[in-house]
Scaffold this motif. Structure first.
Motif, short mmCIF file in Angstrom:
data_model
loop_
_atom_site.label_atom_id
_atom_site.label_comp_id
_atom_site.label_asym_id
_atom_site.label_seq_id
_atom_site.Cartn_x
_atom_site.Cartn_y
_atom_site.Cartn_z
N UNK A 1 0.87 -1.17 0.00
CA UNK A 1 0.00 0.00 0.00
C UNK A 1 0.91 1.22 0.00
N UNK A 2 0.71 2.12 -1.00
CA UNK A 2 1.59 3.27 -1.13
C UNK A 2 0.78 4.56 -1.22
N UNK A 3 1.46 5.67 -0.90
CA UNK A 3 0.88 7.01 -1.02
C UNK A 3 1.69 7.79 -2.04
N UNK A 4 1.00 8.49 -2.94
CA UNK A 4 1.68 9.29 -3.97
C UNK A 4 2.11 10.61 -3.35
N UNK B 1 -1.23 13.52 -6.29
CA UNK B 1 -0.60 13.69 -4.98
C UNK B 1 -1.60 13.43 -3.85
N UNK B 2 -1.13 12.82 -2.76
CA UNK B 2 -1.90 12.47 -1.56
C UNK B 2 -2.90 11.35 -1.75
N UNK B 3 -2.92 10.70 -2.91
CA UNK B 3 -3.80 9.55 -3.11
C UNK B 3 -3.07 8.28 -2.71
N UNK B 4 -3.86 7.27 -2.30
CA UNK B 4 -3.28 6.00 -1.90
C UNK B 4 -3.78 4.89 -2.80
#
Length: 103
Positions: free
Chosen positions: A11-14, A20-23
Motif C-alpha cells: 500500500x503506497x501514497x503518492x 498527490x496524496x492519493x493511496x
C-alpha cells in the motif's frame, strides 16, 4: 542493480505528480525502469482497435506507470521511508520511522 524498496501488493501514497496524496495498492513493479503501477493512480485513456479479444474496441481507462521515487510506502497507517537491514542471515525491509520490520 539495487533492490526495489516497493514490492507488488504494498500500500503506497503518492507524494508527487497529479495524483498527490492519493493511496493505492501496487499492481506491478518494473525494476529496470524504476517504475510502479498503482491501482487507480495515473489513469490514462487509451484508444483500442477492435480485435479478437476485444470485439468492440473504443476508449479504455487504465493505469500508467509512475516513478518509484514518487510513491511512499504506508506502514501502520503512516507513510514511511524504507530501509534494508540484516536479520540474522536474511535481508529484510524495515520502516525508517518506527524501525519495525515490514516483511
Amino acid at each position: 542493480m539495487a533492490t526495489m524498496k516497493i514490492k507488488k501488493g504494498d500500500l503506497v501514497k503518492v507524494i508527487a505528480g497529479k495524483d498527490i496524496n492519493n493511496e493505492g495498492k501496487v499492481i506491478a513493479v518494473n525494476a529496470k525502469n524504476n517504475t510502479v503501477l498503482v491501482e487507480g493512480i495515473n489513469m490514462v485513456t487509451k484508444h483500442t482497435k477492435p480485435s479478437m479479444s476485444n470485439q468492440q474496441g473504443g476508449i479504455v481507462h487504465q493505469e500508467a506507470p509512475i516513478d518509484a521515487s514518487n510513491v511512499m510506502l504506508i506502514h501502520d497507517g503512516k507513510p514511511t521511508r524504507v530501509g534494508f537491514k540484516m536479520d540474522g542471515d536474511k535481508k529484510v525491509r524495515f520502516a525508517k520511522s518506527t524501525g519495525k520490520v515490514i516483511d
